[in-house]
Design an enzyme around this catalytic site. Structure first.
Site, PDB file in Angstrom:
ATOM      1  N   GLU A  36       0.823  -1.211   0.000  1.00 23.82           N
ATOM      2  CA  GLU A  36       0.000   0.000   0.000  1.00 23.82           C
ATOM      3  C   GLU A  36       0.858   1.263   0.000  1.00 23.82           C
ATOM      4  O   GLU A  36       0.520   2.245  -0.643  1.00 23.82           O
ATOM      5  CB  GLU A  36      -0.954   0.007   1.210  1.00 23.82           C
ATOM      6  CG  GLU A  36      -2.085  -0.997   1.092  1.00 23.82           C
ATOM      7  CD  GLU A  36      -2.974  -0.751  -0.128  1.00 23.82           C
ATOM      8  OE1 GLU A  36      -3.037   0.386  -0.617  1.00 23.82           O
ATOM      9  OE2 GLU A  36      -3.594  -1.723  -0.603  1.00 23.82           O
ATOM     10  N   TYR A 130      -6.651   6.230   4.469  1.00 28.14           N
ATOM     11  CA  TYR A 130      -6.738   5.274   3.363  1.00 28.14           C
ATOM     12  C   TYR A 130      -5.930   3.997   3.679  1.00 28.14           C
ATOM     13  O   TYR A 130      -6.447   2.879   3.621  1.00 28.14           O
ATOM     14  CB  TYR A 130      -6.250   5.876   2.024  1.00 28.14           C
ATOM     15  CG  TYR A 130      -5.956   4.747   1.070  1.00 28.14           C
ATOM     16  CD1 TYR A 130      -7.009   4.023   0.517  1.00 28.14           C
ATOM     17  CD2 TYR A 130      -4.646   4.321   0.836  1.00 28.14           C
ATOM     18  CE1 TYR A 130      -6.774   2.909  -0.272  1.00 28.14           C
ATOM     19  CE2 TYR A 130      -4.397   3.218   0.048  1.00 28.14           C
ATOM     20  CZ  TYR A 130      -5.459   2.522  -0.501  1.00 28.14           C
ATOM     21  OH  TYR A 130      -5.224   1.420  -1.257  1.00 28.14           O
ATOM     22  N   ASP A 148      -9.104   5.339  -2.085  1.00 28.69           N
ATOM     23  CA  ASP A 148      -7.992   5.828  -2.909  1.00 28.69           C
ATOM     24  C   ASP A 148      -8.590   6.601  -4.088  1.00 28.69           C
ATOM     25  O   ASP A 148      -9.817   6.750  -4.182  1.00 28.69           O
ATOM     26  CB  ASP A 148      -7.092   4.672  -3.350  1.00 28.69           C
ATOM     27  CG  ASP A 148      -7.763   3.761  -4.372  1.00 28.69           C
ATOM     28  OD1 ASP A 148      -8.985   3.906  -4.615  1.00 28.69           O
ATOM     29  OD2 ASP A 148      -7.063   2.896  -4.939  1.00 28.69           O
TER      30      ASP A 148
END
Ligand code: SF4
Length: 358
Positions: A36, A130, A148
């Site tokens: 991520e 996020y 996102d």
């Protein structure tokens, strides 16, 4: 809106269309976190190579925490946004003993500890809403949304919402929408599916709405506003900067480099001797040197006009905060992509530096 039907359609679409990506094949929070952070500002194709390199060298949070920051930066070299790598390293040191990164401890009542897990993730440097939502849902199947850019696009179209998603008000509003829409029973699958829909199907331009699993509910499609969404706030003006680099080369094939320390671009990365000029100075200055290379490099809010000059000298000058390194050792230091380009164009063709064989 029949949410159950929407969830089923979206997840069914995902199961038939999703890309096979290594970080989707695991529920290891460490690997998901690494992926991520890489993907925050990097495309999947480029990110994949870095993901494999980082996971191979640092297979778990302990190995990342024990590494020197310089080595982490070296593995991040070329990926840009280096604060991500520095935060990754800092967070690993802070969290290396935390229960959420230990398999045997993770199995104990995760669901009941959802808020605790989310708060722990959010406390990590470089992890915002996020990333915390993505790790919480992908690794622990906890009901947190992960918004996102792709998800903002899908949601703004699904609800025909004109609020700029990157403002404080927009973030709050879209988060509420996402929380309401989330499949609380299958958050892992739902978040993966809505992100993948945005990445592959609800694309910025000319999405194929006729085959979209959400077209029954999509308000932008009904109102013919698909191409106008999402809305973002106006971008700040790009600042021009003028950097003049001198690559000193001594007879013994050594050079000078220094590490950027100040709170500016490329903190803790290495570069050749650099002087920053005003635009006027840069245009007026006639620079003398053996080989000169001019490059323009664009960052998110800055346009860098760089000039690299090779100066062959019998002995290296004494310049504060620089270190002497052999040209053949340059690959042991992490450089910005701009400096790597200069090495590639000025040093490699003249065999002043030979990159190590992969
Ligand atoms: S119908 Fe079109 S605009 Fe709406 S979510 Fe699907 S692809 Fe996006």
């Amino acid at each position: 809106m029949n949410k159950e039907l929407l969830h089923n359609k979206l997840i069914e679409w995902y199961e038939q269309n999703h890309r096979i990506l290594p970080w989707r094949e695991t529920d290891d929070p460490y690997k998901i976190w690494i992926s991520e952070i890489i993907l925050q500002q990097t495309r999947v194709a480029q990110g994949m190579e870095y993901y494999h390199r980082l996971i191979t060298r640092f297979p778990d949070i302990q190995s990342l925490a024990q590494a020197h920051e310089d080595e982490v930066l070296l593995y991040w070299q070329g990926l840009g946004y280096y604060s991500r790598a520095r935060n990754l390293h800092k967070a690993a040191q802070l969290m290396k003993n935390h229960a959420i990164f230990h398999q045997e401890m993770r199995l104990l009542g995760d669901k009941a500890r959802g808020e605790e897990i989310f708060a722990a993730l959010k406390s990590m440097p470089g992890v915002g809403d996020y990333t915390a939502g993505a790790i919480a849902s992908f690794a622990f199947n906890l009901p947190y949304p992960a918004l996102d850019g792709n998800v903002y696009r899908v949601l703004s179209r699904l609800y025909d919402c004109e609020i700029a998603f990157d403002t404080t008000q927009g973030k709050k509003h879209f988060r509420q929408l996402a929380e309401e829409l989330l499949d609380k029973e299958r958050p892992r699958l739902f978040n993966s599916a809505i992100m993948e829909l945005g990445a592959l199907h609800c694309v910025p331009t000319a999405p194929d709405c006729s085959t979209c699993p959400l077209n029954t509910w999509c308000k932008a499609l009904t109102n013919n506003t698909v191409e106008l969404l999402p809305v973002r706030k106006p971008r700040p003006k790009v600042r021009d900067r003028y950097l003049e680099y001198t690559i000193y080369i001594a007879r013994d094939k050594t050079t000078l480099i220094h590490q950027r320390k100040e709170n500016d671009i490329w903190k803790h990365l290495w570069e050749f001797v650099c002087a920053e000029r005003t635009g006027e100075e840069a245009i007026r200055r006639k620079v003398k040197g053996e080989k000169i290379l001019e490059l323009t490099h664009v960052l998110s809010h800055q346009k860098l006009h760089a000039r690299f000059v090779i100066k062959n000298v019998s002995e290296l000058p004494e310049i504060p905060d620089t270190v002497v390194v052999s040209l053949s050792d340059l690959d042991n230091y992490a450089f910005s992509r701009l400096t790597l380009k200069a090495i590639e164009k000025l040093l490699i063709p003249h065999r002043l530096f030979l990159p190590p064989k992969q």
